[in-house]
Design a protein around this motif. Structure first.
Motif, PDB file in Angstrom:
ATOM      1  N   MET A   1       1.022  -1.123  -0.107  1.00 46.13           N
ATOM      2  CA  MET A   1       0.045   0.010  -0.036  1.00 46.13           C
ATOM      3  C   MET A   1       0.843   1.293   0.082  1.00 46.13           C
ATOM      4  O   MET A   1       1.999   1.330   0.739  1.00 46.13           O
ATOM      5  N   ASP A   2       0.488   2.285  -0.790  1.00 49.59           N
ATOM      6  CA  ASP A   2       1.077   3.509  -0.816  1.00 49.59           C
ATOM      7  C   ASP A   2       1.458   4.011   0.522  1.00 49.59           C
ATOM      8  O   ASP A   2       0.319   4.158   1.316  1.00 49.59           O
ATOM      9  N   LYS A   3       2.355   4.689   0.999  1.00 52.84           N
ATOM     10  CA  LYS A   3       2.541   5.102   2.294  1.00 52.84           C
ATOM     11  C   LYS A   3       1.915   6.313   2.715  1.00 52.84           C
ATOM     12  O   LYS A   3       1.383   6.365   3.826  1.00 52.84           O
ATOM     13  N   LEU A   4       1.805   7.075   1.567  1.00 50.66           N
ATOM     14  CA  LEU A   4       0.989   8.530   1.987  1.00 50.66           C
ATOM     15  C   LEU A   4      -0.526   7.922   2.062  1.00 50.66           C
ATOM     16  O   LEU A   4      -1.157   8.218   3.033  1.00 50.66           O
ATOM     17  N   LYS A   5      -1.230   6.892   1.315  1.00 51.29           N
ATOM     18  CA  LYS A   5      -2.439   6.437   1.456  1.00 51.29           C
ATOM     19  C   LYS A   5      -2.609   5.861   2.809  1.00 51.29           C
ATOM     20  O   LYS A   5      -3.648   6.093   3.642  1.00 51.29           O
ATOM     21  N   ALA A   6      -1.694   5.114   3.183  1.00 56.74           N
ATOM     22  CA  ALA A   6      -1.662   4.511   4.726  1.00 56.74           C
ATOM     23  C   ALA A   6      -1.771   5.368   5.835  1.00 56.74           C
ATOM     24  O   ALA A   6      -2.380   5.497   6.795  1.00 56.74           O
ATOM     25  N   LEU A   7      -0.659   6.624   5.564  1.00 58.08           N
ATOM     26  CA  LEU A   7      -0.700   7.737   6.578  1.00 58.08           C
ATOM     27  C   LEU A   7      -2.433   8.343   6.715  1.00 58.08           C
ATOM     28  O   LEU A   7      -2.818   8.644   7.680  1.00 58.08           O
ATOM     29  N   ARG A   8      -2.994   8.725   5.491  1.00 59.83           N
ATOM     30  CA  ARG A   8      -4.307   9.223   5.102  1.00 59.83           C
ATOM     31  C   ARG A   8      -5.210   8.272   6.011  1.00 59.83           C
ATOM     32  O   ARG A   8      -5.952   8.868   6.907  1.00 59.83           O
ATOM     33  N   LEU A   9      -5.070   7.120   5.765  1.00 61.31           N
ATOM     34  CA  LEU A   9      -6.257   6.231   6.190  1.00 61.31           C
ATOM     35  C   LEU A   9      -6.067   6.257   7.809  1.00 61.31           C
ATOM     36  O   LEU A   9      -7.007   6.313   8.415  1.00 61.31           O
ATOM     37  N   GLU A  10      -4.796   6.154   8.379  1.00 58.90           N
ATOM     38  CA  GLU A  10      -4.681   5.917   9.802  1.00 58.90           C
ATOM     39  C   GLU A  10      -5.144   7.096  10.469  1.00 58.90           C
ATOM     40  O   GLU A  10      -5.616   7.234  11.724  1.00 58.90           O
ATOM     41  N   THR A  11      -4.654   8.474   9.883  1.00 54.30           N
ATOM     42  CA  THR A  11      -5.144   9.781  10.568  1.00 54.30           C
ATOM     43  C   THR A  11      -6.601   9.803  10.477  1.00 54.30           C
ATOM     44  O   THR A  11      -7.132  10.332  11.484  1.00 54.30           O
ATOM     45  N   GLY A  12      -7.242   9.383   9.267  1.00 55.60           N
ATOM     46  CA  GLY A  12      -8.826   9.501   9.406  1.00 55.60           C
ATOM     47  C   GLY A  12      -9.321   8.713  10.308  1.00 55.60           C
ATOM     48  O   GLY A  12     -10.335   8.959  10.782  1.00 55.60           O
ATOM     49  N   LYS A  13      -8.731   7.459  10.305  1.00 57.94           N
ATOM     50  CA  LYS A  13      -9.110   6.707  11.546  1.00 57.94           C
ATOM     51  C   LYS A  13      -9.287   7.169  12.808  1.00 57.94           C
ATOM     52  O   LYS A  13     -10.259   6.965  13.441  1.00 57.94           O
ATOM     53  N   GLN A  14      -8.155   7.715  13.089  1.00 58.87           N
ATOM     54  CA  GLN A  14      -7.889   8.453  14.573  1.00 58.87           C
ATOM     55  C   GLN A  14      -9.001   9.690  14.667  1.00 58.87           C
ATOM     56  O   GLN A  14      -9.613   9.757  15.883  1.00 58.87           O
ATOM     57  N   PHE A  15      -9.339  10.482  13.693  1.00 60.76           N
ATOM     58  CA  PHE A  15     -10.097  11.380  13.621  1.00 60.76           C
ATOM     59  C   PHE A  15     -11.718  10.866  13.907  1.00 60.76           C
ATOM     60  O   PHE A  15     -12.287  11.676  14.767  1.00 60.76           O
ATOM     61  N   PHE A  16     -12.060   9.891  13.158  1.00 58.57           N
ATOM     62  CA  PHE A  16     -13.482   9.728  13.239  1.00 58.57           C
ATOM     63  C   PHE A  16     -13.701   8.702  14.517  1.00 58.57           C
ATOM     64  O   PHE A  16     -14.653   8.858  15.155  1.00 58.57           O
ATOM     65  N   LEU A  17     -12.582   8.109  15.182  1.00 58.87           N
ATOM     66  CA  LEU A  17     -12.603   7.496  16.327  1.00 58.87           C
ATOM     67  C   LEU A  17     -12.690   8.677  17.637  1.00 58.87           C
ATOM     68  O   LEU A  17     -13.632   8.427  18.454  1.00 58.87           O
ATOM     69  N   ALA A  18     -12.078   9.640  17.525  1.00 58.72           N
ATOM     70  CA  ALA A  18     -12.143  10.728  18.404  1.00 58.72           C
ATOM     71  C   ALA A  18     -13.369  11.475  18.249  1.00 58.72           C
ATOM     72  O   ALA A  18     -13.789  12.139  19.197  1.00 58.72           O
ATOM     73  N   LYS A  19     -13.817  11.925  17.185  1.00 57.30           N
ATOM     74  CA  LYS A  19     -14.878  12.824  16.922  1.00 57.30           C
ATOM     75  C   LYS A  19     -16.157  12.144  16.974  1.00 57.30           C
ATOM     76  O   LYS A  19     -17.162  12.639  17.634  1.00 57.30           O
ATOM     77  N   ASP A  52      -0.085  21.996   4.624  1.00 58.33           N
ATOM     78  CA  ASP A  52      -0.673  21.828   3.394  1.00 58.33           C
ATOM     79  C   ASP A  52      -1.246  20.507   3.110  1.00 58.33           C
ATOM     80  O   ASP A  52      -2.268  20.071   2.540  1.00 58.33           O
ATOM     81  N   TRP A  53      -0.702  19.199   3.659  1.00 59.11           N
ATOM     82  CA  TRP A  53      -0.946  17.933   3.935  1.00 59.11           C
ATOM     83  C   TRP A  53      -2.210  17.942   4.586  1.00 59.11           C
ATOM     84  O   TRP A  53      -2.940  17.165   4.257  1.00 59.11           O
ATOM     85  N   VAL A  54      -2.206  18.698   5.797  1.00 60.17           N
ATOM     86  CA  VAL A  54      -3.550  18.376   6.485  1.00 60.17           C
ATOM     87  C   VAL A  54      -4.613  19.064   6.058  1.00 60.17           C
ATOM     88  O   VAL A  54      -5.913  18.613   5.801  1.00 60.17           O
ATOM     89  N   GLU A  55      -4.550  20.236   5.151  1.00 61.97           N
ATOM     90  CA  GLU A  55      -5.657  20.624   4.378  1.00 61.97           C
ATOM     91  C   GLU A  55      -5.966  19.905   3.132  1.00 61.97           C
ATOM     92  O   GLU A  55      -7.349  19.572   2.966  1.00 61.97           O
ATOM     93  N   LYS A  56      -5.059  18.784   2.726  1.00 64.00           N
ATOM     94  CA  LYS A  56      -5.625  17.947   1.749  1.00 64.00           C
ATOM     95  C   LYS A  56      -6.392  16.880   2.372  1.00 64.00           C
ATOM     96  O   LYS A  56      -7.259  16.518   1.922  1.00 64.00           O
ATOM     97  N   LEU A  57      -5.955  16.417   3.547  1.00 59.61           N
ATOM     98  CA  LEU A  57      -6.505  15.533   4.183  1.00 59.61           C
ATOM     99  C   LEU A  57      -7.932  16.011   4.634  1.00 59.61           C
ATOM    100  O   LEU A  57      -9.081  15.109   4.450  1.00 59.61           O
ATOM    101  N   LYS A  58      -8.101  17.045   4.980  1.00 60.75           N
ATOM    102  CA  LYS A  58      -9.710  17.624   5.401  1.00 60.75           C
ATOM    103  C   LYS A  58     -10.357  17.667   4.178  1.00 60.75           C
ATOM    104  O   LYS A  58     -11.397  17.209   4.459  1.00 60.75           O
ATOM    105  N   ARG A  59     -10.012  17.992   3.191  1.00 61.89           N
ATOM    106  CA  ARG A  59     -10.680  18.023   2.026  1.00 61.89           C
ATOM    107  C   ARG A  59     -11.288  16.617   1.293  1.00 61.89           C
ATOM    108  O   ARG A  59     -12.327  16.431   1.101  1.00 61.89           O
ATOM    109  N   TYR A  60     -10.113  15.727   1.598  1.00 63.08           N
ATOM    110  CA  TYR A  60     -10.598  14.155   1.180  1.00 63.08           C
ATOM    111  C   TYR A  60     -11.812  13.703   2.132  1.00 63.08           C
ATOM    112  O   TYR A  60     -12.483  12.940   1.456  1.00 63.08           O
ATOM    113  N   TYR A  61     -11.654  13.839   3.474  1.00 67.22           N
ATOM    114  CA  TYR A  61     -12.593  13.371   4.272  1.00 67.22           C
ATOM    115  C   TYR A  61     -13.857  14.443   4.470  1.00 67.22           C
ATOM    116  O   TYR A  61     -14.690  14.382   5.533  1.00 67.22           O
TER     117      TYR A  61
END
Length: 359
Positions: A1-19, A52-61
């Protein structure tokens, strides 16, 4: 799996768990920390979780900064399944009553506070302006309030003939001159208290003067957890002998979701009131919106308008959205219908109509 994609998925998982599950307050810094922690396992060299990466993550989710509208405790979150079950039980019980006796005997009664000058929360202004000011006719009118007690039914009648109002008066009563000269109408019943809020004696007065006189054979009242409703013995003393009466209480903490007046109707009614208030302030006719007679004239007018055949589906839709009836019903928003499509000549005509409120 692409490492950037893995980071995006794991960060998104933590966000939805917390929020979503824990209701925590989350900021951009938290997203960066979660991403950097995840990178310890992923091992993407040179990754810094930049803004900049955080803003892209927020737009994605589809994540954005939102105003917090309600704070809840962990205890209330744990109780949420029981609260939902109690709401479901209440709806099921009312549905059984509907199956046994039909819709015409069912009524939802509730009170709501109105400021003497209904203020909008937002306005258009130039981008970047830090302080946004808006005109008001009276500062006191924006902090003083009165109470409206409304009753609606999913049956054929839909409304009681009279709206119950409790105005705020310094001595808690209307003086003899005010009583003689104030505006009078057949579709409201007005009382007064120093606080402008309904008390037990006024609730009993509502039962005796507004509710029971218009009940036939059987009436089932659906009400919230307001403590004044607890004294049903006093209510039974006022009940006519030829009327069978019962009350069902909506459980605490679930009122907004299964009470028809809260779910839809009061929002529409107040929206109509605010449209008129904004119209008056913008076009500046000689009307004081916080004046007693203007308040009474407005409620008489709006209560009559809401009973128009054009808006007849509004009350049944409120009962449907609360879960008590089946079948979606299309309805017309009175405020949008009356104000959102005004042509210039209609604005002039409306100004003349509103001017009559001051006479």
């Amino acid at each position: 799996m692409d490492k950037l994609k893995a980071l995006r998925l794991e960060t998104g998982k933590q966000f939805f768990l917390a929020k979503k599950k824990k209701k925590h307050v989350v900021k951009d810094l938290d997203l960066r920390r979660w991403a950097l922690t995840a990178n310890q396992a992923v091992g993407l060299e040179g990754f810094k979780a930049s803004p900049d990466w955080v803003e892209k993550l927020k737009r994605y989710y589809s994540i954005c900064d939102r105003k917090i509208t309600k704070f809840v405790t962990e205890k209330s979150i744990k109780k949420l399944p029981k609260v939902r079950q109690s709401a479901a039980d209440c709806v099921a019980l009312v549905r059984l009553r509907i199956a046994d006796y039909g819709l015409d005997c069912l009524w939802n009664a509730d009170q709501s506070g109105f400021e003497y000058e209904m203020k909008p929360g937002r306005t258009l202004d130039i981008c970047g302006v830090k302080h946004v000011e808006a005109i008001t006719q009276s500062e006191n009118s924006m902090t003083h309030s009165y109470t409206v007690m409304m009753t609606v039914s999913p049956g054929t009648r839909k409304f009681l003939p009279k709206l119950f109002l409790t105005l705020q008066e310094p001595k808690g009563v209307f003086g003899p001159i005010v009583t003689r000269t104030m505006f009078k109408a057949e579709n409201w019943y007005v009382t007064a208290l120093t606080s402008g809020k309904m008390a037990k004696k006024l609730y009993l007065e509502w039962c005796a003067e507004v509710f029971f006189p218009h009940m036939v054979d059987r009436c089932i009242q659906l009400a919230d957890s307001w403590t004044t409703f607890n004294d049903q013995d006093s209510v039974m003393e006022l009940k006519p002998d030829n009327v069978e009466y019962e009350m069902h209480r909506i459980p605490l903490k679930v009122i907004g979701g299964i009470q028809p007046l809260h779910v839809l109707f009061f929002r529409m009614y107040k929206g109509f009131f605010k449209k008129i208030s904004k119209f008056v302030i913008l076009h500046n006719p000689p009307i004081q919106m916080h004046h007693r007679d203007v308040i009474l004239r407005l409620h008489s007018l709006i209560y009559q308008q809401f009973q128009s055949p054009r808006f007849e589906n509004l009350v049944p839709a409120a009962w449907y959205e609360s879960g008590y009836t089946d079948g979606w019903i299309r309805y017309v928003n009175p405020a949008e219908f009356r104000f959102d499509k005004l042509l210039p000549r209609q604005v002039i005509a409306s100004t003349k109509t509103v001017n009559t409120l001051s006479y």
